[in-house]
Design a protein around this motif. Structure first.
Motif, PDB file in Angstrom:
ATOM      1  N   CYS A  98       0.837  -1.200   0.000  1.00  0.00           N
ATOM      2  CA  CYS A  98       0.000   0.000   0.000  1.00  0.00           C
ATOM      3  C   CYS A  98       0.872   1.250   0.000  1.00  0.00           C
ATOM      4  O   CYS A  98       0.637   2.188  -0.766  1.00  0.00           O
ATOM      5  CB  CYS A  98      -0.928  -0.016   1.217  1.00  0.00           C
ATOM      6  SG  CYS A  98      -1.955   1.457   1.416  1.00  0.00           S
ATOM      7  N   LYS A 101       2.358   2.073  -3.327  1.00  0.00           N
ATOM      8  CA  LYS A 101       1.383   2.625  -4.275  1.00  0.00           C
ATOM      9  C   LYS A 101       1.073   4.098  -3.992  1.00  0.00           C
ATOM     10  O   LYS A 101       0.405   4.746  -4.789  1.00  0.00           O
ATOM     11  CB  LYS A 101       0.088   1.814  -4.242  1.00  0.00           C
ATOM     12  CG  LYS A 101       0.250   0.416  -4.796  1.00  0.00           C
ATOM     13  CD  LYS A 101      -1.034  -0.372  -4.661  1.00  0.00           C
ATOM     14  CE  LYS A 101      -0.828  -1.817  -5.091  1.00  0.00           C
ATOM     15  NZ  LYS A 101      -2.019  -2.629  -4.840  1.00  0.00           N
ATOM     16  N   CYS A 102       1.532   4.622  -2.866  1.00  0.00           N
ATOM     17  CA  CYS A 102       1.244   6.014  -2.493  1.00  0.00           C
ATOM     18  C   CYS A 102       2.111   7.024  -3.228  1.00  0.00           C
ATOM     19  O   CYS A 102       1.870   8.233  -3.129  1.00  0.00           O
ATOM     20  CB  CYS A 102       1.411   6.205  -0.981  1.00  0.00           C
ATOM     21  SG  CYS A 102       0.113   5.423  -0.021  1.00  0.00           S
ATOM     22  N   ASP A 105       3.345  10.077  -1.154  1.00  0.00           N
ATOM     23  CA  ASP A 105       2.365  10.884  -0.419  1.00  0.00           C
ATOM     24  C   ASP A 105       2.349  10.414   1.039  1.00  0.00           C
ATOM     25  O   ASP A 105       1.864   9.333   1.351  1.00  0.00           O
ATOM     26  CB  ASP A 105       0.981  10.728  -1.051  1.00  0.00           C
ATOM     27  CG  ASP A 105      -0.112  11.511  -0.337  1.00  0.00           C
ATOM     28  OD1 ASP A 105       0.171  12.142   0.706  1.00  0.00           O
ATOM     29  OD2 ASP A 105      -1.265  11.484  -0.816  1.00  0.00           O
ATOM     30  N   SER A 106       2.879  11.251   1.941  1.00  0.00           N
ATOM     31  CA  SER A 106       3.036  10.838   3.338  1.00  0.00           C
ATOM     32  C   SER A 106       1.694  10.588   4.031  1.00  0.00           C
ATOM     33  O   SER A 106       1.606   9.723   4.902  1.00  0.00           O
ATOM     34  CB  SER A 106       3.860  11.862   4.119  1.00  0.00           C
ATOM     35  OG  SER A 106       3.211  13.114   4.126  1.00  0.00           O
ATOM     36  N   THR A 107       0.651  11.332   3.673  1.00  0.00           N
ATOM     37  CA  THR A 107      -0.672  11.098   4.278  1.00  0.00           C
ATOM     38  C   THR A 107      -1.190   9.732   3.878  1.00  0.00           C
ATOM     39  O   THR A 107      -1.702   8.971   4.709  1.00  0.00           O
ATOM     40  CB  THR A 107      -1.671  12.203   3.850  1.00  0.00           C
ATOM     41  OG1 THR A 107      -1.140  13.459   4.254  1.00  0.00           O
ATOM     42  CG2 THR A 107      -3.022  11.987   4.494  1.00  0.00           C
ATOM     43  N   CYS A 108      -1.045   9.406   2.614  1.00  0.00           N
ATOM     44  CA  CYS A 108      -1.466   8.090   2.113  1.00  0.00           C
ATOM     45  C   CYS A 108      -0.663   6.988   2.807  1.00  0.00           C
ATOM     46  O   CYS A 108      -1.220   5.977   3.238  1.00  0.00           O
ATOM     47  CB  CYS A 108      -1.258   8.043   0.599  1.00  0.00           C
ATOM     48  SG  CYS A 108      -1.556   6.430  -0.161  1.00  0.00           S
ATOM     49  N   GLN A 109       0.648   7.178   2.904  1.00  0.00           N
ATOM     50  CA  GLN A 109       1.513   6.178   3.542  1.00  0.00           C
ATOM     51  C   GLN A 109       1.122   5.958   4.998  1.00  0.00           C
ATOM     52  O   GLN A 109       1.068   4.822   5.472  1.00  0.00           O
ATOM     53  CB  GLN A 109       2.976   6.612   3.445  1.00  0.00           C
ATOM     54  CG  GLN A 109       3.506   6.600   2.028  1.00  0.00           C
ATOM     55  CD  GLN A 109       4.873   7.250   1.910  1.00  0.00           C
ATOM     56  OE1 GLN A 109       5.285   8.042   2.766  1.00  0.00           O
ATOM     57  NE2 GLN A 109       5.581   6.932   0.843  1.00  0.00           N
ATOM     58  N   ASP A 111      -1.839   6.497   6.310  1.00  0.00           N
ATOM     59  CA  ASP A 111      -3.131   5.811   6.319  1.00  0.00           C
ATOM     60  C   ASP A 111      -2.974   4.312   6.083  1.00  0.00           C
ATOM     61  O   ASP A 111      -3.710   3.514   6.664  1.00  0.00           O
ATOM     62  CB  ASP A 111      -4.075   6.404   5.262  1.00  0.00           C
ATOM     63  CG  ASP A 111      -4.614   7.771   5.670  1.00  0.00           C
ATOM     64  OD1 ASP A 111      -4.455   8.149   6.851  1.00  0.00           O
ATOM     65  OD2 ASP A 111      -5.196   8.440   4.796  1.00  0.00           O
ATOM     66  N   CYS A 112      -2.033   3.930   5.231  1.00  0.00           N
ATOM     67  CA  CYS A 112      -1.801   2.508   4.960  1.00  0.00           C
ATOM     68  C   CYS A 112      -1.535   1.741   6.253  1.00  0.00           C
ATOM     69  O   CYS A 112      -2.028   0.634   6.441  1.00  0.00           O
ATOM     70  CB  CYS A 112      -0.606   2.326   4.022  1.00  0.00           C
ATOM     71  SG  CYS A 112      -0.905   2.815   2.321  1.00  0.00           S
ATOM     72  N   LYS A 115      -4.595   2.704   9.395  1.00  0.00           N
ATOM     73  CA  LYS A 115      -5.927   2.141   9.170  1.00  0.00           C
ATOM     74  C   LYS A 115      -5.919   0.623   9.053  1.00  0.00           C
ATOM     75  O   LYS A 115      -6.973   0.005   8.973  1.00  0.00           O
ATOM     76  CB  LYS A 115      -6.557   2.760   7.918  1.00  0.00           C
ATOM     77  CG  LYS A 115      -6.884   4.231   8.125  1.00  0.00           C
ATOM     78  CD  LYS A 115      -7.564   4.830   6.933  1.00  0.00           C
ATOM     79  CE  LYS A 115      -7.913   6.294   7.221  1.00  0.00           C
ATOM     80  NZ  LYS A 115      -8.541   6.942   6.078  1.00  0.00           N
TER      81      LYS A 115
END
Length: 183
Positions: A98, A101-102, A105-109, A111-112, A115
């Motif tokens: 995950c 695939k970001c 993007d630190s926010t996406c990372q 969240d991986c 969450k």
């Protein structure tokens, strides 16, 4: 009831593994994961009441990452609550994929991982020994309050803190005496 519980747990493990593509991980890594899983199974069984460290079933397929760990008391331990198990490895690898695939993007990372936490979230402590703690007497409490500013720390804490003070005094005294002899 026990067989129904075992079926539900086995189904849950299969569901988790069905969401993860084992071929996304090199075969040698999957073999290492299976070795860890089968090594962890006896230890997991020891955490269960009435189970020995010799499981009745302890298998893992590096091809599919499907595993069986059934303890001597016919209970399947919740391997997802522990590290060094297939659920833990597949969870962390899913998170790693995950993050990749970001695209930075630190926010996406974040969240991986946040969450989809892996391992025990609220582990139960088993096989622990409890020790009775002595309650400080009325005469000990003022000493504790004066020495370390908090009540209930016990007389040992007071003596440890005072030893630092005495040690510092001896050290400073040694330096003063050394300089006095030079003059």
């Amino acid at each position: 009831m026990l067989s129904k519980t075992m079926f539900i747990l086995a189904s849950a493990a299969t569901l988790v593994n069905s969401q993860f593509d084992p071929t996304s991980v090199p075969y040698a890594t999957r073999q290492a994961w299976c070795n860890s899983q089968t090594s962890a199974c006896p230890i997991l069984c020891l955490q269960l009441p009435g189970a020995s460290g010799t499981p009745t079933t302890n298998t893992c397929s590096a091809d599919t990452l499907l595993y069986d760990c059934i303890c001597s008391n016919n209970v399947i331990p919740n391997a997802s609550e522990y590290s060094q198990t297939i659920p833990y490895y597949t969870c962390t690898e899913t998170n790693n994929q995950c993050v990749e695939k970001c695209n930075g993007d630190s926010t996406c990372q974040n969240d991986c991982r946040v969450k989809n936490p892996c391992g025990a979230q609220d582990p139960k402590r088993v096989n622990i020994t409890t020790t009775a703690k002595a309650t400080p007497t009325a005469s000990e409490t003022p000493v504790n309050t004066l020495v370390n500013g908090a009540t209930g720390a016990g007389p040992r804490m007071a003596s440890v803190n005072m030893s630092h003070v005495y040690g510092l005094c001896v050290l400073v005294g040694g330096f003063v005496a050394g300089f006095a002899t030079l003059l």
